[in-house]
Design a protein around this motif. Structure first.
Motif, PDB file in Angstrom:
ATOM      1  N   TYR A 110     -57.025  74.747  60.410  1.00  0.00           N
ATOM      2  CA  TYR A 110     -58.156  73.838  60.220  1.00  0.00           C
ATOM      3  C   TYR A 110     -57.883  72.883  59.067  1.00  0.00           C
ATOM      4  O   TYR A 110     -57.067  73.158  58.179  1.00  0.00           O
ATOM      5  CB  TYR A 110     -59.445  74.624  59.956  1.00  0.00           C
ATOM      6  CG  TYR A 110     -59.440  75.406  58.670  1.00  0.00           C
ATOM      7  CD1 TYR A 110     -60.040  74.906  57.510  1.00  0.00           C
ATOM      8  CD2 TYR A 110     -58.823  76.655  58.593  1.00  0.00           C
ATOM      9  CE1 TYR A 110     -60.032  75.620  56.322  1.00  0.00           C
ATOM     10  CE2 TYR A 110     -58.813  77.381  57.414  1.00  0.00           C
ATOM     11  CZ  TYR A 110     -59.413  76.861  56.282  1.00  0.00           C
ATOM     12  OH  TYR A 110     -59.388  77.570  55.106  1.00  0.00           O
TER      13      TYR A 110
ATOM     14  N   TRP B 183     -63.033  81.854  69.672  1.00  0.00           N
ATOM     15  CA  TRP B 183     -61.725  82.479  69.452  1.00  0.00           C
ATOM     16  C   TRP B 183     -61.932  83.983  69.478  1.00  0.00           C
ATOM     17  O   TRP B 183     -62.508  84.557  68.548  1.00  0.00           O
ATOM     18  CB  TRP B 183     -61.127  82.027  68.125  1.00  0.00           C
ATOM     19  CG  TRP B 183     -60.728  80.578  68.115  1.00  0.00           C
ATOM     20  CD1 TRP B 183     -59.522  80.054  68.515  1.00  0.00           C
ATOM     21  CD2 TRP B 183     -61.507  79.451  67.671  1.00  0.00           C
ATOM     22  NE1 TRP B 183     -59.504  78.682  68.359  1.00  0.00           N
ATOM     23  CE2 TRP B 183     -60.717  78.279  67.843  1.00  0.00           C
ATOM     24  CE3 TRP B 183     -62.789  79.305  67.156  1.00  0.00           C
ATOM     25  CZ2 TRP B 183     -61.175  77.006  67.510  1.00  0.00           C
ATOM     26  CZ3 TRP B 183     -63.260  78.042  66.823  1.00  0.00           C
ATOM     27  CH2 TRP B 183     -62.454  76.909  67.002  1.00  0.00           C
TER      28      TRP B 183
ATOM     29  N   ILE C 134     -56.933  80.647  62.507  1.00  0.00           N
ATOM     30  CA  ILE C 134     -57.209  79.323  63.086  1.00  0.00           C
ATOM     31  C   ILE C 134     -56.772  78.235  62.110  1.00  0.00           C
ATOM     32  O   ILE C 134     -57.155  78.250  60.936  1.00  0.00           O
ATOM     33  CB  ILE C 134     -58.728  79.174  63.387  1.00  0.00           C
ATOM     34  CG1 ILE C 134     -59.170  80.241  64.397  1.00  0.00           C
ATOM     35  CG2 ILE C 134     -59.050  77.775  63.911  1.00  0.00           C
ATOM     36  CD1 ILE C 134     -60.670  80.440  64.477  1.00  0.00           C
TER      37      ILE C 134
END
Length: 222
Positions: free
Chosen positions: A30, A78, A28
């Motif tokens: 970020y 997710w 992910i």
């Protein structure tokens, strides 16, 4: 619509690092925002008005606080590379051990800084007994999650690593292969995985941080 993910954290916090680890394991993207806990930013105070602590995950403008809550939120949002098992019983067991680590082991360790020498020995003995409990749970398995890395592995790894760094700084060995063969073998496996090492603080900086905490505690007790 692009996902916007921000993490308010602190480089020296295992709770912050465990969130980073899960974000990296899931791939992910970020934005990491370092927080000064001595001068708390308006963003932190707005995002976590109850505890005013890190870590805080901000997903598309919505804040989530407390590392266990964040880890479960990430896993539910997710779905790739899950860290919690699908089976409800197995999920409950994983939550139990994560809770044991944070409510028993972390709470015991938190007493160490302000303790006198005699109390410190007792705390280390108690921590050793608690680590034996989680080592027994790990016996016969590759990881706490079974054959794959899971929720408890992430929570436990960062805590044990912090203990190992602390014992090096204090030159007081109480976690070693002789006393904890299963835990040490498991730690070795996780250190072979790049993403785990990417989430660890630089050793020199980490050593200096722990030394400063020890000196501060000594000064406060005089």
């Amino acid at each position: 619509m692009a996902e916007e993910v921000k993490l308010l954290g602190l480089w020296a916090s295992p709770f912050s690092c465990r969130v980073e680890l899960v974000l990296k394991l899931k791939g992910i993207q970020y934005q990491y925002i370092e927080v000064d806990l001595f001068n708390k930013s308006p963003l932190l105070l707005k995002s976590n008005p109850v505890h005013k602590k890190i870590p805080v995950l901000i997903h598309n403008g919505k804040p989530i606080a407390e590392s266990h809550v964040i880890l479960e939120y990430i896993d539910e949002t997710w779905k790739n590379n899950p860290i919690l098992p699908e089976n409800p019983y197995d999920r409950a067991i994983a939550r139990f051990w994560a809770k044991f680590i944070d409510e028993k082991i972390v709470q015991t360790a938190s007493k160490f800084r302000s303790a006198n020498e005699e109390e410190k020995e007792q705390i280390l003995e108690e921590l050793g007994e608690q680590l034996k409990v989680i080592e027994k749970e790990l016996e016969g398995k590759e990881f706490f999650g079974g054959e794959s890395i899971g929720y408890v592995d992430i929570v436990a790894f960062l805590l044990v690593y912090w203990f190992q760094v602390g014992q090096e700084v204090m030159q007081k060995e109480w976690i070693n292969e002789e006393k904890f063969p299963v835990l040490c073998k498991w730690m070795g496996k996780l250190h072979e995985i790049d993403v785990f090492n990417q989430c660890l603080p630089p050793k020199d900086k980490h050593y200096a941080y722990i030394r400063a905490q020890i000196e501060a505690a000594k000064s406060a007790s005089k």
